[in-house]
Design a protein around this motif. Sequence first.
Motif, mmCIF file in Angstrom:
data_model
loop_
_atom_site.group_PDB
_atom_site.id
_atom_site.type_symbol
_atom_site.label_atom_id
_atom_site.label_comp_id
_atom_site.label_asym_id
_atom_site.label_seq_id
_atom_site.Cartn_x
_atom_site.Cartn_y
_atom_site.Cartn_z
ATOM 1 N N ARG A 85 0.818 -1.220 0.000
ATOM 2 C CA ARG A 85 0.000 0.000 0.000
ATOM 3 C C ARG A 85 0.848 1.265 0.000
ATOM 4 N NH1 ARG A 85 -5.533 -1.058 2.049
ATOM 5 N NH2 ARG A 85 -5.687 -3.300 2.203
ATOM 6 N N TRP A 86 2.047 1.201 0.555
ATOM 7 C CA TRP A 86 2.909 2.378 0.609
ATOM 8 C C TRP A 86 3.359 2.816 -0.778
ATOM 9 C CZ3 TRP A 86 7.507 1.793 -1.678
ATOM 10 C CH2 TRP A 86 8.084 0.521 -1.728
ATOM 11 N N ALA A 87 3.225 1.954 -1.768
ATOM 12 C CA ALA A 87 3.682 2.278 -3.121
ATOM 13 C C ALA A 87 2.893 3.427 -3.731
ATOM 14 C CB ALA A 87 3.590 1.046 -4.014
ATOM 15 N N LEU A 88 1.769 3.778 -3.144
ATOM 16 C CA LEU A 88 0.998 4.928 -3.609
ATOM 17 C C LEU A 88 1.759 6.237 -3.363
ATOM 18 C CD1 LEU A 88 -1.705 6.208 -4.557
ATOM 19 C CD2 LEU A 88 -2.420 6.118 -2.183
ATOM 20 N N GLY A 89 2.591 6.261 -2.344
ATOM 21 C CA GLY A 89 3.277 7.490 -1.946
ATOM 22 C C GLY A 89 4.266 8.069 -2.949
ATOM 23 N N PRO A 90 5.217 7.296 -3.462
ATOM 24 C CA PRO A 90 6.214 7.896 -4.362
ATOM 25 C C PRO A 90 5.645 8.574 -5.608
ATOM 26 C CG PRO A 90 7.032 5.830 -3.515
ATOM 27 C CD PRO A 90 5.610 5.946 -3.055
ATOM 28 N N PRO A 91 4.686 7.969 -6.349
ATOM 29 C CA PRO A 91 4.160 8.726 -7.493
ATOM 30 C C PRO A 91 3.351 9.952 -7.061
ATOM 31 C CG PRO A 91 3.155 6.542 -7.396
ATOM 32 C CD PRO A 91 4.190 6.603 -6.343
ATOM 33 N N TRP A 92 2.665 9.852 -5.948
ATOM 34 C CA TRP A 92 1.907 10.996 -5.429
ATOM 35 C C TRP A 92 2.859 12.132 -5.083
ATOM 36 C CZ3 TRP A 92 -2.084 10.336 -0.853
ATOM 37 C CH2 TRP A 92 -2.824 11.512 -0.711
ATOM 38 N N VAL A 93 3.947 11.821 -4.398
ATOM 39 C CA VAL A 93 4.925 12.843 -4.026
ATOM 40 C C VAL A 93 5.579 13.438 -5.276
ATOM 41 C CG1 VAL A 93 7.159 13.183 -2.891
ATOM 42 C CG2 VAL A 93 5.346 11.942 -1.720
ATOM 43 N N ALA A 94 5.960 12.584 -6.226
ATOM 44 C CA ALA A 94 6.603 13.081 -7.450
ATOM 45 C C ALA A 94 5.676 14.026 -8.201
ATOM 46 C CB ALA A 94 7.013 11.908 -8.338
ATOM 47 N N TRP A 95 4.406 13.651 -8.345
ATOM 48 C CA TRP A 95 3.441 14.482 -9.062
ATOM 49 C C TRP A 95 3.223 15.805 -8.326
ATOM 50 C CZ3 TRP A 95 -1.310 16.748 -8.396
ATOM 51 C CH2 TRP A 95 -1.981 17.125 -9.560
ATOM 52 N N THR A 96 3.078 15.737 -7.002
ATOM 53 C CA THR A 96 2.814 16.940 -6.216
ATOM 54 C C THR A 96 4.022 17.880 -6.219
ATOM 55 O OG1 THR A 96 1.327 15.664 -4.807
ATOM 56 C CG2 THR A 96 2.097 17.770 -3.944
ATOM 57 N N VAL A 97 5.225 17.332 -6.094
ATOM 58 C CA VAL A 97 6.425 18.176 -6.125
ATOM 59 C C VAL A 97 6.555 18.859 -7.481
ATOM 60 C CG1 VAL A 97 8.958 18.091 -6.109
ATOM 61 C CG2 VAL A 97 7.651 16.972 -4.301
ATOM 62 N N LEU A 98 6.270 18.124 -8.553
ATOM 63 C CA LEU A 98 6.312 18.734 -9.884
ATOM 64 C C LEU A 98 5.328 19.896 -9.977
ATOM 65 C CD1 LEU A 98 7.276 18.693 -12.867
ATOM 66 C CD2 LEU A 98 5.334 17.194 -13.305
ATOM 67 N N MET A 99 4.122 19.709 -9.480
ATOM 68 C CA MET A 99 3.127 20.773 -9.537
ATOM 69 C C MET A 99 3.528 21.963 -8.651
ATOM 70 S SD MET A 99 0.926 20.117 -11.677
ATOM 71 C CE MET A 99 0.545 18.752 -12.711
ATOM 72 N N LEU A 100 4.108 21.695 -7.486
ATOM 73 C CA LEU A 100 4.556 22.792 -6.622
ATOM 74 C C LEU A 100 5.708 23.557 -7.252
ATOM 75 C CD1 LEU A 100 4.362 21.147 -3.086
ATOM 76 C CD2 LEU A 100 2.816 22.836 -4.080
ATOM 77 N N LEU A 101 6.624 22.840 -7.897
ATOM 78 C CA LEU A 101 7.705 23.522 -8.598
ATOM 79 C C LEU A 101 7.169 24.351 -9.764
ATOM 80 C CD1 LEU A 101 10.473 20.785 -8.653
ATOM 81 C CD2 LEU A 101 10.422 22.879 -7.293
ATOM 82 N N ALA A 102 6.146 23.848 -10.425
ATOM 83 C CA ALA A 102 5.562 24.581 -11.552
ATOM 84 C C ALA A 102 4.880 25.859 -11.082
ATOM 85 C CB ALA A 102 4.572 23.702 -12.297
ATOM 86 N N THR A 103 4.330 25.860 -9.878
ATOM 87 C CA THR A 103 3.681 27.075 -9.387
ATOM 88 C C THR A 103 4.700 28.145 -9.025
ATOM 89 O OG1 THR A 103 3.622 26.223 -7.131
ATOM 90 C CG2 THR A 103 1.667 25.876 -8.485
ATOM 91 N N GLY A 104 5.910 27.753 -8.651
ATOM 92 C CA GLY A 104 6.907 28.732 -8.265
ATOM 93 C C GLY A 104 7.911 29.058 -9.354
ATOM 94 N N PHE A 105 7.827 28.393 -10.469
ATOM 95 C CA PHE A 105 8.794 28.577 -11.550
ATOM 96 C C PHE A 105 8.335 29.693 -12.480
ATOM 97 C CE2 PHE A 105 10.232 27.448 -15.872
ATOM 98 C CZ PHE A 105 11.600 27.514 -15.655
#
Length: 149
Positions: A85-105
């Motif tokens: 079940r923990w395998a849900l975390g890494p793609p969620w984190v990767a997607w969210t970090v990408l979106m957060l970087l896109a908001t500040g870029f």
Amino acid sequence: MTVQEAVVAEPVPPPGQPPRRALETALRTAGLVISVLAALFSGLLELFLTPLRLGGVWVGAAAIPVAVAANLALAWFAVTTVGRRWALGPPWVAWTVLMLLATGFRRTEGDHLVDARNWVALATVLAGSLAFAVYAYRMILRWPPAPPR
């Protein structure tokens, strides 16, 4: 060799074949890596779809359904291939970090990839993250109950 030893002993793989456990670990690792890379690709695709306009009007039907459908599929793929079940975390984190970087870029023109005036981009970030959260919540609801004492 006793019957008890025969039941407990694991089968030995034929010569020339890798052990089953190593193959399973490699497949699970590959599934996790693929899900993270797919999450990053999905996020980039959604970022390119957010500024889409039709006659000067934002087209929300382009990025928002893609974010929801892709992130639900990514969550299912990660949990299914890794088997945890923990395998849900890494793609969620990767997607969210990408979106957060896109908001500040800021681009060279001075504007942001995800602008506060673009409701489609903000709704895409919200809906995409909620898709992962809904999948996680559904996994919690399916959690096996504790055995009776």
